[in-house]
Design a protein around this motif. Sequence first.
Motif, PDB file in Angstrom:
ATOM      1  N   VAL A  39      82.369  70.083  45.467  1.00 12.93           N
ATOM      2  CA  VAL A  39      83.611  70.546  46.092  1.00 12.93           C
ATOM      3  C   VAL A  39      83.519  70.412  47.608  1.00 12.93           C
ATOM      4  CG1 VAL A  39      84.994  72.592  46.596  1.00 12.93           C
ATOM      5  CG2 VAL A  39      84.320  72.101  44.243  1.00 12.93           C
ATOM      6  N   TYR A  40      82.406  70.848  48.205  1.00 14.59           N
ATOM      7  CA  TYR A  40      82.237  70.733  49.659  1.00 14.59           C
ATOM      8  C   TYR A  40      82.087  69.270  50.082  1.00 14.59           C
ATOM      9  CZ  TYR A  40      81.686  75.773  50.286  1.00 14.59           C
ATOM     10  OH  TYR A  40      81.912  77.122  50.342  1.00 14.59           O
ATOM     11  N   LEU A  41      81.445  68.457  49.237  1.00 17.36           N
ATOM     12  CA  LEU A  41      81.271  67.037  49.559  1.00 17.36           C
ATOM     13  C   LEU A  41      82.617  66.324  49.689  1.00 17.36           C
ATOM     14  CD1 LEU A  41      79.512  64.401  49.745  1.00 17.36           C
ATOM     15  CD2 LEU A  41      79.724  64.279  47.249  1.00 17.36           C
ATOM     16  N   THR A  42      83.515  66.580  48.738  1.00 17.84           N
ATOM     17  CA  THR A  42      84.792  65.859  48.692  1.00 17.84           C
ATOM     18  C   THR A  42      85.909  66.570  49.448  1.00 17.84           C
ATOM     19  OG1 THR A  42      85.365  66.956  46.588  1.00 17.84           O
ATOM     20  CG2 THR A  42      84.211  64.844  46.457  1.00 17.84           C
ATOM     21  N   LEU A  43      85.637  67.722  50.025  1.00 18.45           N
ATOM     22  CA  LEU A  43      86.679  68.508  50.686  1.00 18.45           C
ATOM     23  C   LEU A  43      87.458  67.719  51.742  1.00 18.45           C
ATOM     24  CD1 LEU A  43      88.033  71.268  50.879  1.00 18.45           C
ATOM     25  CD2 LEU A  43      86.285  71.937  52.533  1.00 18.45           C
ATOM     26  N   PRO A  44      86.824  66.882  52.572  1.00 16.74           N
ATOM     27  CA  PRO A  44      87.602  66.157  53.586  1.00 16.74           C
ATOM     28  C   PRO A  44      88.670  65.238  53.014  1.00 16.74           C
ATOM     29  CG  PRO A  44      85.268  66.116  54.140  1.00 16.74           C
ATOM     30  CD  PRO A  44      85.377  66.666  52.746  1.00 16.74           C
ATOM     31  N   THR A  45      88.533  64.814  51.752  1.00 15.13           N
ATOM     32  CA  THR A  45      89.560  63.946  51.176  1.00 15.13           C
ATOM     33  C   THR A  45      90.847  64.716  50.919  1.00 15.13           C
ATOM     34  OG1 THR A  45      88.891  64.324  48.867  1.00 15.13           O
ATOM     35  CG2 THR A  45      87.772  62.552  50.080  1.00 15.13           C
ATOM     36  N   TYR A  46      90.749  66.051  50.763  1.00 16.82           N
ATOM     37  CA  TYR A  46      91.939  66.871  50.515  1.00 16.82           C
ATOM     38  C   TYR A  46      92.423  67.568  51.783  1.00 16.82           C
ATOM     39  CZ  TYR A  46      90.367  66.029  45.814  1.00 16.82           C
ATOM     40  OH  TYR A  46      89.961  65.401  44.671  1.00 16.82           O
ATOM     41  N   ALA A  47      91.565  67.677  52.768  1.00 13.83           N
ATOM     42  CA  ALA A  47      91.927  68.310  54.036  1.00 13.83           C
ATOM     43  C   ALA A  47      91.473  67.398  55.168  1.00 13.83           C
ATOM     44  CB  ALA A  47      91.272  69.687  54.153  1.00 13.83           C
ATOM     45  N   PRO A  48      92.149  66.264  55.352  1.00 15.31           N
ATOM     46  CA  PRO A  48      91.666  65.265  56.305  1.00 15.31           C
ATOM     47  C   PRO A  48      91.819  65.671  57.767  1.00 15.31           C
ATOM     48  CG  PRO A  48      93.798  64.629  55.424  1.00 15.31           C
ATOM     49  CD  PRO A  48      93.374  65.844  54.657  1.00 15.31           C
ATOM     50  N   TYR A  49      92.489  66.795  58.034  1.00 14.67           N
ATOM     51  CA  TYR A  49      92.742  67.167  59.423  1.00 14.67           C
ATOM     52  C   TYR A  49      91.846  68.316  59.882  1.00 14.67           C
ATOM     53  CZ  TYR A  49      96.797  64.628  57.779  1.00 14.67           C
ATOM     54  OH  TYR A  49      97.606  63.691  57.201  1.00 14.67           O
ATOM     55  N   MET A  50      90.687  68.476  59.255  1.00 11.34           N
ATOM     56  CA  MET A  50      89.770  69.541  59.644  1.00 11.34           C
ATOM     57  C   MET A  50      89.192  69.283  61.023  1.00 11.34           C
ATOM     58  SD  MET A  50      87.552  70.692  56.317  1.00 11.34           S
ATOM     59  CE  MET A  50      86.822  69.096  56.053  1.00 11.34           C
ATOM     60  N   TYR A  51      88.907  70.378  61.750  1.00 14.64           N
ATOM     61  CA  TYR A  51      88.177  70.248  63.006  1.00 14.64           C
ATOM     62  C   TYR A  51      86.764  69.756  62.704  1.00 14.64           C
ATOM     63  CZ  TYR A  51      91.895  72.811  65.388  1.00 14.64           C
ATOM     64  OH  TYR A  51      93.097  73.187  65.920  1.00 14.64           O
TER      65      TYR A  51
END
Length: 455
Positions: free
Chosen positions: A284-296
């Motif tokens: 879940v943490y590995l793929t998280l940027p694919t669902y929240a691409p605008y993270m700081y």
Amino acid sequence: MDLGQAVEAWWTTPIVGAPEVYGTLSEEGGSILLKTVDRLDPPADGGVGKPRPTLPVVHGLDRSGMPVTLLGCTRSRWGFGGSPRNPEVWTVSAVVGGRFLESADDPMTEVRFQFGPLMSWASEWVGITSHDPSESTITMTSTVEPLGDGVDGDVRIEMIAGHVWSASATSGSIERTAEVRVHPGAVALSVRRAVETYGFPIRDLLAMCTRSYVSIDQVVCYPERESSHRSPGVYCARLLRPMELPKTVQPHEMVATLPQFGMTLADLLPAWMKVWRRHREAIVYLTLPTYAPYMYTNTLALTAWLAVENYHSSAMRMSRAATKAARVAHAARVDAIVAAAPAEHQEWAERMLRPMNALGLRGKLSQLVERSGATGAAVVGANGRFVADATRVRNKTAHPSSFEDDDGPMFRYIAETLRWMLTHCLLVDVGLQSRRAEELIANQRQFQFDIQARP
């Protein structure tokens, strides 16, 4: 059901005596919204108090008479009642068209999933035309061919690919399609369990392999009980969807397509299900940027570290016997050091040394670098201070006080390299040879860029 246009219907809850309220169901900004002109769930006593903020199930009947079930409704705006200009707005988790469900736990005998990049990931093109040289026409035929299947317990998971051809009097169109079909064994699956147990794991496999957002476009459910409505229920969900979708990733941009695994689905699917259940939080943490691409960038780095630490805990944990032996050896070392220390320092030595038997961040990361083979070696080879840099970033993002203006590039560099190494480890856990995982990652231009991107 198709939410390309608003669905007008009368809505109610399965509560005895609940009112019927007119409203529209539509998709806006990546969310499924129900807007009603009056309160869908008014106070039981008829007073002015606020109704409940969530409703597990809402039923509707559209203009054509088709039943619709909404699951997991959360009130996002309070209406004033009786005015289309001030509607009450509910955010809907899922829509099931064609059936009234009492809950998300109603049993199904078959569930079919459609994922955004599944067709490209499968890299299959099914033949669609036939041409007779003596004729001036080309015949188009709809075709569906199995790509393979796997077994998870008594549940069979099948993957198919094909195309759908449609035509009118003046035009025709063709759409490539692929889907995953889940066939339960003796015990029927509920909608909820099918999505959570099989939909999410396959979505995460595609997200890891494509390094891009993966939508669950549609889930078609075949109810266990017979219904006067013969069509199956269609479950539409938008989960963690970015407001703006990135471009569709192509097979050559993916870390690993289905053919590149070199494994049959009979081997790949059960292996991935086992890996996903063991390392779910890390994935879940590995793929998280694919669902929240605008993270700081600090969040990008911290979630990468959380993925690494969760994976280390579940994949590289010592056995009980080894843990006990290490604890006994540590206690003996501390006893000897405290006994040999001057009396005035013994209390301090006891307090400082006794709890220090856990592997630190540097040790965990060093083990991950070693486990990730040539991928980890390439990262460290490009930056001999990688372990020190990554540890410093972990401490800085987990215990922030203030960030420097130039911290962002370092945060991103650490986040991307950690995720590449963890991807290598998961590919090997699924069944790839380490050398094959190294080749697939090394062939990615983004990987070569990321390991050289230390500021």
